[in-house]
Design an enzyme around this catalytic site. Structure first.
Site, PDB file in Angstrom:
ATOM      1  N   ASN A  10       0.865  -1.174   0.000  1.00 41.12           N
ATOM      2  CA  ASN A  10       0.000   0.000   0.000  1.00 41.12           C
ATOM      3  C   ASN A  10       0.906   1.230   0.000  1.00 41.12           C
ATOM      4  O   ASN A  10       1.508   1.546   1.019  1.00 41.12           O
ATOM      5  CB  ASN A  10      -0.893  -0.017   1.250  1.00 41.12           C
ATOM      6  CG  ASN A  10      -1.703   1.260   1.395  1.00 41.12           C
ATOM      7  OD1 ASN A  10      -1.791   2.057   0.456  1.00 41.12           O
ATOM      8  ND2 ASN A  10      -2.288   1.457   2.563  1.00 41.12           N
ATOM      9  N   TRP A  11       0.986   1.873  -1.140  1.00 45.29           N
ATOM     10  CA  TRP A  11       1.901   3.020  -1.258  1.00 45.29           C
ATOM     11  C   TRP A  11       1.322   4.281  -0.620  1.00 45.29           C
ATOM     12  O   TRP A  11       2.005   5.288  -0.532  1.00 45.29           O
ATOM     13  CB  TRP A  11       2.247   3.271  -2.737  1.00 45.29           C
ATOM     14  CG  TRP A  11       3.378   2.405  -3.215  1.00 45.29           C
ATOM     15  CD1 TRP A  11       3.789   1.217  -2.667  1.00 45.29           C
ATOM     16  CD2 TRP A  11       4.272   2.673  -4.307  1.00 45.29           C
ATOM     17  NE1 TRP A  11       4.868   0.724  -3.362  1.00 45.29           N
ATOM     18  CE2 TRP A  11       5.183   1.595  -4.375  1.00 45.29           C
ATOM     19  CE3 TRP A  11       4.371   3.694  -5.246  1.00 45.29           C
ATOM     20  CZ2 TRP A  11       6.202   1.531  -5.335  1.00 45.29           C
ATOM     21  CZ3 TRP A  11       5.371   3.632  -6.205  1.00 45.29           C
ATOM     22  CH2 TRP A  11       6.281   2.558  -6.233  1.00 45.29           C
ATOM     23  N   LYS A  12       0.057   4.249  -0.232  1.00 49.64           N
ATOM     24  CA  LYS A  12      -0.585   5.435   0.353  1.00 49.64           C
ATOM     25  C   LYS A  12      -0.352   6.653  -0.572  1.00 49.64           C
ATOM     26  O   LYS A  12      -0.335   6.496  -1.777  1.00 49.64           O
ATOM     27  CB  LYS A  12      -0.074   5.673   1.771  1.00 49.64           C
ATOM     28  CG  LYS A  12      -0.129   4.405   2.629  1.00 49.64           C
ATOM     29  CD  LYS A  12       0.096   4.674   4.066  1.00 49.64           C
ATOM     30  CE  LYS A  12       0.162   3.359   4.820  1.00 49.64           C
ATOM     31  NZ  LYS A  12       0.086   3.506   6.252  1.00 49.64           N
ATOM     32  N   HIS A  93      -9.518   0.991   4.658  1.00 49.50           N
ATOM     33  CA  HIS A  93      -8.266   1.222   5.394  1.00 49.50           C
ATOM     34  C   HIS A  93      -8.558   2.165   6.565  1.00 49.50           C
ATOM     35  O   HIS A  93      -9.344   3.101   6.445  1.00 49.50           O
ATOM     36  CB  HIS A  93      -7.216   1.826   4.460  1.00 49.50           C
ATOM     37  CG  HIS A  93      -5.846   1.798   5.064  1.00 49.50           C
ATOM     38  ND1 HIS A  93      -5.446   2.691   6.026  1.00 49.50           N
ATOM     39  CD2 HIS A  93      -4.803   0.958   4.870  1.00 49.50           C
ATOM     40  CE1 HIS A  93      -4.200   2.410   6.397  1.00 49.50           C
ATOM     41  NE2 HIS A  93      -3.786   1.359   5.709  1.00 49.50           N
ATOM     42  N   GLU A  95      -6.971   4.534   7.750  1.00 50.87           N
ATOM     43  CA  GLU A  95      -6.696   5.948   7.485  1.00 50.87           C
ATOM     44  C   GLU A  95      -7.883   6.602   6.786  1.00 50.87           C
ATOM     45  O   GLU A  95      -8.068   7.816   6.881  1.00 50.87           O
ATOM     46  CB  GLU A  95      -5.397   6.089   6.665  1.00 50.87           C
ATOM     47  CG  GLU A  95      -4.187   5.798   7.549  1.00 50.87           C
ATOM     48  CD  GLU A  95      -2.933   5.403   6.806  1.00 50.87           C
ATOM     49  OE1 GLU A  95      -2.864   5.567   5.581  1.00 50.87           O
ATOM     50  OE2 GLU A  95      -2.013   4.896   7.482  1.00 50.87           O
ATOM     51  N   GLU A 168      -5.562  -5.157  10.431  1.00 54.89           N
ATOM     52  CA  GLU A 168      -4.542  -4.127  10.639  1.00 54.89           C
ATOM     53  C   GLU A 168      -4.836  -3.367  11.933  1.00 54.89           C
ATOM     54  O   GLU A 168      -5.639  -2.418  11.932  1.00 54.89           O
ATOM     55  CB  GLU A 168      -4.551  -3.134   9.472  1.00 54.89           C
ATOM     56  CG  GLU A 168      -4.224  -3.743   8.132  1.00 54.89           C
ATOM     57  CD  GLU A 168      -3.586  -2.717   7.216  1.00 54.89           C
ATOM     58  OE1 GLU A 168      -2.476  -2.981   6.757  1.00 54.89           O
ATOM     59  OE2 GLU A 168      -4.184  -1.646   6.998  1.00 54.89           O
ATOM     60  N   GLY A 174       2.564   1.849  10.850  1.00 60.99           N
ATOM     61  CA  GLY A 174       3.589   2.889  10.770  1.00 60.99           C
ATOM     62  C   GLY A 174       4.293   3.187  12.079  1.00 60.99           C
ATOM     63  O   GLY A 174       5.022   4.176  12.186  1.00 60.99           O
ATOM     64  N   SER A 213       3.273  -2.489  10.299  1.00 63.97           N
ATOM     65  CA  SER A 213       4.717  -2.545  10.583  1.00 63.97           C
ATOM     66  C   SER A 213       5.362  -3.870  10.182  1.00 63.97           C
ATOM     67  O   SER A 213       6.292  -4.342  10.850  1.00 63.97           O
ATOM     68  CB  SER A 213       4.989  -2.244  12.061  1.00 63.97           C
ATOM     69  OG  SER A 213       4.639  -0.909  12.359  1.00 63.97           O
ATOM     70  N   GLY A 234       2.736  -1.322   4.265  1.00 66.75           N
ATOM     71  CA  GLY A 234       2.773   0.090   3.907  1.00 66.75           C
ATOM     72  C   GLY A 234       4.183   0.550   3.598  1.00 66.75           C
ATOM     73  O   GLY A 234       4.700   0.352   2.492  1.00 66.75           O
ATOM     74  N   GLY A 235       4.838   1.134   4.595  1.00 64.64           N
ATOM     75  CA  GLY A 235       6.160   1.754   4.400  1.00 64.64           C
ATOM     76  C   GLY A 235       7.177   0.855   3.716  1.00 64.64           C
ATOM     77  O   GLY A 235       7.934   1.306   2.850  1.00 64.64           O
TER      78      GLY A 235
HETATM   79  C1  PEP Z   1      -0.856   0.059   6.044  1.00 66.84           C
HETATM   80  O1  PEP Z   1      -1.020   1.259   6.082  1.00 66.84           O
HETATM   81  O2  PEP Z   1      -1.680  -0.668   5.452  1.00 66.84           O
HETATM   82  C2  PEP Z   1       0.311  -0.500   6.710  1.00 66.84           C
HETATM   83  C3  PEP Z   1       0.285  -1.753   7.031  1.00 66.84           C
HETATM   84  O3  PEP Z   1       1.347   0.377   6.954  1.00 66.84           O
HETATM   85  P1  PEP Z   1       2.789   0.010   7.591  1.00 66.84           P
HETATM   86  O4  PEP Z   1       3.252  -1.290   6.991  1.00 66.84           O
HETATM   87  O5  PEP Z   1       3.671   1.164   7.208  1.00 66.84           O
HETATM   88  O6  PEP Z   1       2.595  -0.113   9.069  1.00 66.84           O
END
Ligand code: PEP
Length: 254
Positions: A10-12, A93, A95, A168, A174, A213, A234-235
């Protein structure tokens, strides 16, 4: 039941034209792991260029509107995403649930619209830290799942094949913090029971991903947990150097 692992990035709100080189590097490397489904959910404006850059590789969106078309300024429909070359989308999601005040009913509508159009869906659920600390995580996330799951004739034909769930925990996204493997196992088992209650035997075949994470350093441990069928990342999905080892860990656990 053995389910094929899915690792989705997920590049957000990250990624410009120059980053298509990373999309290509990830798609090229993913070919070495045919036992894992790999996808990248990029910003809507990058979908068409990403899909053209890596034919045959799954490019996804991060959200979709529940309506087919109409007066929804700034929104994107399932047909538009398909037209741009997306094959799946994230819905629900945290967010978006938090910042855009998306309700379970809206998330369900988005999942139904996407599936009915032929887009795959990764449906996210997860609890806030105060809910986890109060001991209410399993009940809260279970109720969130029940209220968000797609139903109806248009979606049913695409379940289980085109639906995945991502657990999640909001406090893990994050932050570098992750639940214990016991807590992940407990949640995934509870979600599995809810999926079977909702869809019968098809509920056994829906992948349940963990997200929050995930990194190359913890991926193997997370993928070893029973009922973890992959990851939403994500990251660590922004660079091939970080993401491909997570795909490799999923392959090793397959
Ligand atoms: C996400 O936003 O879906 C996610 C899992 O982010 P991260 O891996 O950066 O915690």
């Amino acid at each position: 039941m053995a389910r094929k692992k899915l690792v989705a990035g997920n590049w957000k709100m990250n990624g410009l034209s120059a980053d298509l080189a990373e999309v290509k590097a990830i798609a090229d490397a993913a070919r070495a792991y045919p036992q894992v489904d790999v996808a990248l959910c990029v910003p809507a404006i990058l979908i068409e260029r990403a899909a053209r850059a890596v034919p045959g590789f799954a490019i996804g969106a991060q959200d979709v509107h529940e309506a087919e078309s109409g007066a929804y300024t700034g929104c994107v429909s399932a047909a538009m995403l398909l037209d741009a070359g997306a094959s799946l989308t994230i819905v629900g999601h945290s967010e978006r649930r938090d910042a855009q005040r998306e309700s379970d009913a809206q998330v369900k509508g988005k999942a139904e619209a996407a599936l009915a159009s032929g887009l795959g869906v990764i449906l996210c659920v997860g609890e806030a830290l105060d809910v986890r600390e109060a001991g209410d995580a399993v009940a809260t996330v279970g109720a969130q799942l029940d209220a968000s799951l797609p139903h109806g004739a248009g979606a049913a034909a695409h379940i289980p094949d085109d639906l995945a769930i991502a657990y999640e925990p909001i406090w893990a996204i994050g932050t570098g913090r992750i639940p214990t493997t016991e807590a992940i196992a407990e949640m995934h088992a509870a979600l599995r029971r809810r999926l079977v209650a909702a869809y019968g035997e098809a509920g056994e075949r829906i992948p349940i991903l963990y997200g929050g994470s995930v990194k190359s350093s913890n991926a193997a441990e997370i993928f070893s947990v029973r009922d973890v069928d992959g990851a939403l990342v994500g990251g660590a999905s922004l660079k091939a150097a970080d993401f491909v080892p997570i795909v490799a860990a999923a392959a090793a656990a397959s």
